[in-house]
Design an enzyme around this catalytic site. Structure first.
Site, PDB file in Angstrom:
ATOM      1  N   ASP A  53       0.777  -0.929   0.372  1.00  0.00           N
ATOM      2  CA  ASP A  53       0.077  -0.005  -0.318  1.00  0.00           C
ATOM      3  C   ASP A  53       0.521   1.400   0.018  1.00  0.00           C
ATOM      4  O   ASP A  53       0.306   2.653  -0.337  1.00  0.00           O
ATOM      5  CB  ASP A  53      -0.941   0.075   1.221  1.00  0.00           C
ATOM      6  CG  ASP A  53      -0.228  -0.458   2.417  1.00  0.00           C
ATOM      7  OD1 ASP A  53       0.771   0.303   2.393  1.00  0.00           O
ATOM      8  OD2 ASP A  53      -1.182   0.055   3.042  1.00  0.00           O
ATOM      9  N   ASP A  92      -1.589  -5.606   0.330  1.00  0.00           N
ATOM     10  CA  ASP A  92      -1.554  -5.343   1.397  1.00  0.00           C
ATOM     11  C   ASP A  92      -3.093  -5.123   0.878  1.00  0.00           C
ATOM     12  O   ASP A  92      -3.667  -4.881  -0.126  1.00  0.00           O
ATOM     13  CB  ASP A  92      -1.051  -4.037   1.279  1.00  0.00           C
ATOM     14  CG  ASP A  92       0.477  -4.026   2.187  1.00  0.00           C
ATOM     15  OD1 ASP A  92       0.646  -5.094   2.668  1.00  0.00           O
ATOM     16  OD2 ASP A  92       1.623  -2.963   1.992  1.00  0.00           O
ATOM     17  N   GLU A 191       9.115  -3.981  10.536  1.00  0.00           N
ATOM     18  CA  GLU A 191       9.757  -2.515  10.017  1.00  0.00           C
ATOM     19  C   GLU A 191       9.970  -1.870  10.741  1.00  0.00           C
ATOM     20  O   GLU A 191       9.392  -1.892  12.183  1.00  0.00           O
ATOM     21  CB  GLU A 191       8.416  -2.144   9.228  1.00  0.00           C
ATOM     22  CG  GLU A 191       8.084  -0.641   8.821  1.00  0.00           C
ATOM     23  CD  GLU A 191       7.518  -0.381   7.870  1.00  0.00           C
ATOM     24  OE1 GLU A 191       6.676  -0.760   7.419  1.00  0.00           O
ATOM     25  OE2 GLU A 191       8.120   1.084   7.494  1.00  0.00           O
TER      26      GLU A 191
HETATM   27  O1  KIV Z   1       3.621  -1.564   1.750  1.00  0.00           O
HETATM   28  C1  KIV Z   1       4.384  -1.816   1.815  1.00  0.00           C
HETATM   29  O2  KIV Z   1       5.315  -1.040   0.453  1.00  0.00           O
HETATM   30  C2  KIV Z   1       5.277  -2.077   2.882  1.00  0.00           C
HETATM   31  C3  KIV Z   1       6.971  -2.785   2.901  1.00  0.00           C
HETATM   32  C4  KIV Z   1       7.234  -1.503   3.235  1.00  0.00           C
HETATM   33  C5  KIV Z   1       6.919  -3.636   3.804  1.00  0.00           C
HETATM   34  O3  KIV Z   1       4.285  -3.073   3.453  1.00  0.00           O
END
Ligand code: KIV
Length: 273
Positions: A53, A92, A191
């Protein structure tokens, strides 16, 4: 630079990631949001491609990940899946599509799986989203967890600084990581947390733990493609290593084209019919 030779062209599955952890092989993961980049990244041999996301930031120009919608994530997911032959594709679930209502969470995950043909979904949070994760898993959809600096909670944190430095937050993170494994998540992203804490979680859990700003003691690494290729030049946290400077390269190419158009050098005789 030579491209790494792939010794195994079989599709990466959640089970193969588990086997990689067991034999100590590090897992590579990178974001992608469109067909052309996903194709290049897959051909380079990436294990996991995340339709993050973070598209909200790097593709749509939003300040946070919160505004991106399920329809927009599905659009990006579809484009990536069409290009990918080998990597595991994770999409995501965006903010507001799974928190607080597990039936809605399942409906969101089912839309992602049916409409994008991705392999699995990722969502942020621990105990607070337990019911949503369990319901999604009941439908046979693999779930990747995400703890630590979870960007969808940025308004609660109020800062992008390292999470879980304090004892209480570290304790909750460890408990949440155990919970996510126990209820059936196949993997977990950590993270921006201290490297020692991340290494401890990775060594305790049987499922693969992928880090971003979480040190080298985890089972794999993930970065945002625009950051590591130097397309997004305004973002330089300590954990980021830049592998290319595409921002400068693109600017050079575009300026050369402008000059050639203005001077009348482009197109030449060979470049016309
Ligand atoms: O949305 C994304 O790019 C992520 C990464 C930072 C793990 O969730």
């Amino acid at each position: 630079m030579s491209v790494a030779k792939l010794d195994d062209n079989r599709k990466v599955t959640t089970h193969r990631l588990f086997e990689m952890k067991q034999r100590g092989e590090k897992i590579s993961m990178l974001t992608a949001y469109d067909y052309s980049m996903a194709k290049l990244i897959d051909q380079a041999g990436m294990d996991v491609i995340l339709v993050g996301d973070s598209a909200s930031n790097v593709m749509a120009g939003n300040v946070t990940t919160l505004p991106i919608t399920l329809d927009q994530m599905i659009y990006h997911g579809k484009s990536v899946v069409k290009a990918v032959k080998r990597a595991l594709v994770v999409v995501d679930l965006p903010f507001g599509t799974y928190q607080g209502n597990s039936k809605e969470a399942l409906a969101s995950a089912i839309r992602v799986m049916k409409e994008t043909h991705a392999d699995c979904i990722k969502l942020e949070g621990g105990a607070e989203v337990r019911e949503s994760i369990e319901r999604i898993l009941c439908a046979g959809i693999p779930v990747m967890g995400h703890l630590g600096l979870t960007p969808q909670s940025i308004n609660k944190f109020g800062t992008y600084t390292v999470r879980a430095r304090e004892e209480a937050e570290a304790k909750k993170l460890v408990e949440d990581a155990r919970l996510l494994q126990e209820i059936g998540c196949f993997s977990l992203v950590l993270e921006k947390i201290p490297a020692t804490l991340a290494a401890r979680v990775a060594s305790e859990l049987a499922i693969p733990v992928i880090g971003i700003g979480a040190g080298g003691g985890v089972d794999g690494q993930v970065l945002v493609m625009h950051d590591m290729l130097g397309i997004n030049q305004g973002f330089s946290p300590r954990f980021l290593r830049r592998y290319a400077n595409l921002g400068e390269e693109i600017t050079r190419g575009v300026q050369a084209y402008i000059e050639d158009v203005k001077s009348g050098d482009f197109p030449n005789e060979k470049e016309q019919y």
